[in-house]
Structures are given as structure tokens and as C-alpha cells.
Scaffold this motif. Structure first.
Motif, mmCIF file in Angstrom:
data_model
loop_
_atom_site.group_PDB
_atom_site.id
_atom_site.type_symbol
_atom_site.label_atom_id
_atom_site.label_comp_id
_atom_site.label_asym_id
_atom_site.label_seq_id
_atom_site.Cartn_x
_atom_site.Cartn_y
_atom_site.Cartn_z
ATOM 1 N N GLU A 83 37.820 55.358 31.321
ATOM 2 C CA GLU A 83 36.997 55.515 30.121
ATOM 3 C C GLU A 83 36.389 54.189 29.666
ATOM 4 N N LEU A 84 37.176 53.107 29.699
ATOM 5 C CA LEU A 84 36.671 51.799 29.268
ATOM 6 C C LEU A 84 35.536 51.326 30.175
ATOM 7 N N LEU A 85 35.707 51.485 31.477
ATOM 8 C CA LEU A 85 34.651 51.101 32.417
ATOM 9 C C LEU A 85 33.393 51.929 32.173
ATOM 10 N N GLU A 86 33.569 53.218 31.918
ATOM 11 C CA GLU A 86 32.422 54.099 31.634
ATOM 12 C C GLU A 86 31.673 53.640 30.383
ATOM 13 N N VAL A 87 32.421 53.248 29.356
ATOM 14 C CA VAL A 87 31.788 52.787 28.109
ATOM 15 C C VAL A 87 30.985 51.518 28.376
ATOM 16 N N MET B 165 28.886 41.353 29.501
ATOM 17 C CA MET B 165 29.359 42.676 29.916
ATOM 18 C C MET B 165 29.281 42.817 31.433
ATOM 19 N N LEU B 166 28.210 42.340 32.047
ATOM 20 C CA LEU B 166 28.083 42.370 33.510
ATOM 21 C C LEU B 166 29.236 41.610 34.165
ATOM 22 N N ILE B 167 29.529 40.433 33.631
ATOM 23 C CA ILE B 167 30.608 39.614 34.184
ATOM 24 C C ILE B 167 31.951 40.295 33.983
ATOM 25 N N LYS C 58 34.345 41.183 37.099
ATOM 26 C CA LYS C 58 35.713 40.685 37.208
ATOM 27 C C LYS C 58 36.748 41.814 37.168
ATOM 28 N N GLN C 59 36.432 42.913 36.478
ATOM 29 C CA GLN C 59 37.348 44.053 36.443
ATOM 30 C C GLN C 59 37.429 44.715 37.818
ATOM 31 N N LEU C 60 36.287 44.837 38.472
ATOM 32 C CA LEU C 60 36.252 45.546 39.747
ATOM 33 C C LEU C 60 36.516 44.631 40.942
ATOM 34 N N LEU C 61 36.096 43.390 40.843
ATOM 35 C CA LEU C 61 36.298 42.424 41.927
ATOM 36 C C LEU C 61 36.932 41.162 41.346
ATOM 37 N N PRO C 62 38.210 41.227 40.992
ATOM 38 C CA PRO C 62 38.850 40.087 40.328
ATOM 39 C C PRO C 62 38.857 38.812 41.163
ATOM 40 N N HIS C 63 38.671 38.940 42.468
ATOM 41 C CA HIS C 63 38.639 37.758 43.342
ATOM 42 C C HIS C 63 37.302 37.016 43.271
ATOM 43 N N ALA C 64 36.302 37.600 42.607
ATOM 44 C CA ALA C 64 34.976 36.979 42.519
ATOM 45 C C ALA C 64 35.073 35.699 41.708
ATOM 46 N N ARG C 65 34.731 34.601 42.335
ATOM 47 C CA ARG C 65 34.703 33.305 41.661
ATOM 48 C C ARG C 65 33.631 32.456 42.340
ATOM 49 N N SER C 66 33.313 31.369 41.736
ATOM 50 C CA SER C 66 32.291 30.471 42.249
ATOM 51 C C SER C 66 32.534 30.149 43.721
ATOM 52 N N THR D 148 28.960 47.147 48.773
ATOM 53 C CA THR D 148 29.704 48.361 49.137
ATOM 54 C C THR D 148 31.127 48.320 48.583
ATOM 55 N N GLU D 149 31.746 47.141 48.575
ATOM 56 C CA GLU D 149 33.090 47.020 48.008
ATOM 57 C C GLU D 149 33.054 47.268 46.501
ATOM 58 N N PHE D 150 32.011 46.771 45.852
ATOM 59 C CA PHE D 150 31.854 46.979 44.413
ATOM 60 C C PHE D 150 31.785 48.471 44.100
ATOM 61 N N VAL D 151 30.945 49.198 44.828
ATOM 62 C CA VAL D 151 30.781 50.638 44.587
ATOM 63 C C VAL D 151 32.099 51.374 44.845
ATOM 64 N N ALA D 152 32.796 51.021 45.921
ATOM 65 C CA ALA D 152 34.082 51.653 46.232
ATOM 66 C C ALA D 152 35.099 51.378 45.124
ATOM 67 N N GLN D 153 35.141 50.150 44.634
ATOM 68 C CA GLN D 153 36.074 49.800 43.563
ATOM 69 C C GLN D 153 35.703 50.500 42.261
ATOM 70 N N PHE D 154 34.411 50.670 42.039
ATOM 71 C CA PHE D 154 33.959 51.381 40.837
ATOM 72 C C PHE D 154 34.505 52.806 40.861
#
Length: 175
Positions: free
Chosen positions: A115-119, A82-84, A88-96, A103-109
Motif C-alpha cells: 500500500e505504501l509503495l502504491e501511494v 519520492m523517486l529516490i 532505494k525501497q526497491l533496489l536498496p543496493h543502488a548507490r553512487s 528489469t530488476e526494478f520492475v520485478a522488485q516492484f
């Protein structure tokens, strides 16, 4: 670095990534073919397999997992998946090997909140405070060896570790 040190760490279920500041030395040690073969031979005698690809290494049982054991693994790692998924939903560019910013994560959130993200978020975190739960989100990803701080003094920048690929490939294999 020696086999005993690698064994002590990896028996805890740690996925060691070559690009990790904390465990990169173990992965680099295992990239040496002689060390890998020696460690693999020892592990096979103990009933384990040494698995490595894409710059990460982990241990598994020698025999194939039963469907019950696979279900157990999925259940015990449900929150990691679920964390992953959220990452990936919020930062799709995140890869190895890439870097991500808190701060980018919070802004994207805030921008992509639906509703799906909230769940998904409520499944993992009970509190409504985005700052506090986002900090816990990054702490959990760090604890699972998926990310680590690039610099101890920089609370914003994180390196995505090779271990992310392990979880993504596991999910891909489950399709």
C-alpha cells in the motif's frame, strides 16, 4: 573544457557527477585544483558557491538559505525525493557508481508492491500501466542526473551517478 562551459551547464541547476558520461568531463575539470580555485573565485564574485564532494559538484547561493528558501527547495524537489525513496525501497543496493537494471526494478516492484509503495507511485504517476510508468520513472531519474544509461543500445542497464549522494546527504541533514 573551460570555465564558461562549466558555468553554462551548472547555472541550469545540473549536478555534475564524475562518473557521468554526459557531464563527467566538467567534474574532472573541476577536480583539478587550479581550475576549481579559478572557477570558485569567479563564482564568489557573482554571489555563488561551488560545492563539491564525493565526485559531484553543484552551485549554490553564497549566503545561507532562509527557512523559506529551504522549504521552497524541498517543495520543488518533492518528486525527486519520492523517486529516490522508491528507488532505494526497491533496489536498496543502488548507490553512487553502482549499476541498476530496469528489469530488476520492475520485478522488485511486483514482488514488494504494498500500500505504501502504491501511494508513493500514484503521487508521481497517474497511469496504471506499470511498464509505461516504470519507463517514465527511469526517464525522470535520468532527467534529474541521478542515473544514466550505461550504453545507448542497452535499454536495461543504468549507472547510478554521484548526484544521488547529494540528495541522500540533504535528507540526512534534514533529520
Amino acid at each position: 573544457m573551460d570555465i564558461a562551459t562549466a558555468f553554462k551547464v551548472m547555472m541550469k541547476g545540473v549536478i555534475v557527477s564524475r562518473n557521468s558520461a554526459k557531464y563527467g568531463e566538467i567534474a574532472t575539470f573541476l577536480l583539478n585544483e587550479e581550475n576549481y580555485v579559478e572557477y570558485e573565485t569567479l563564482l564568489q564574485k557573482l554571489g555563488y558557491e561551488l560545492n563539491g564532494e564525493n565526485g559531484y559538484f553543484f552551485l549554490s547561493k553564497s549566503e545561507a538559505l532562509s527557512s523559506e528558501e529551504i522549504d521552497q527547495f524541498i517543495q520543488s524537489h518533492k518528486e525527486v525525493f519520492m523517486l529516490i525513496s522508491i528507488l532505494k525501497q526497491l533496489l536498496p543496493h543502488a548507490r553512487s557508481g553502482s549499476s541498476i537494471k530496469y528489469t530488476e526494478f520492475v520485478a522488485q516492484f511486483e514482488e514488494k508492491r504494498d500500500e505504501l509503495l502504491e501511494v508513493k507511485w500514484r503521487y508521481i504517476f497517474k497511469e496504471n500501466d506499470l511498464k509505461q510508468s516504470s519507463e517514465k520513472f527511469f526517464e525522470r531519474l535520468s532527467k534529474e542526473f541521478i542515473i544514466e544509461k550505461i550504453d545507448k543500445n542497452d535499454k536495461d542497464s543504468y549507472l547510478v551517478l554521484n548526484a544521488l549522494e547529494y540528495y541522500l546527504s540533504f535528507l540526512e541533514d534534514m533529520k
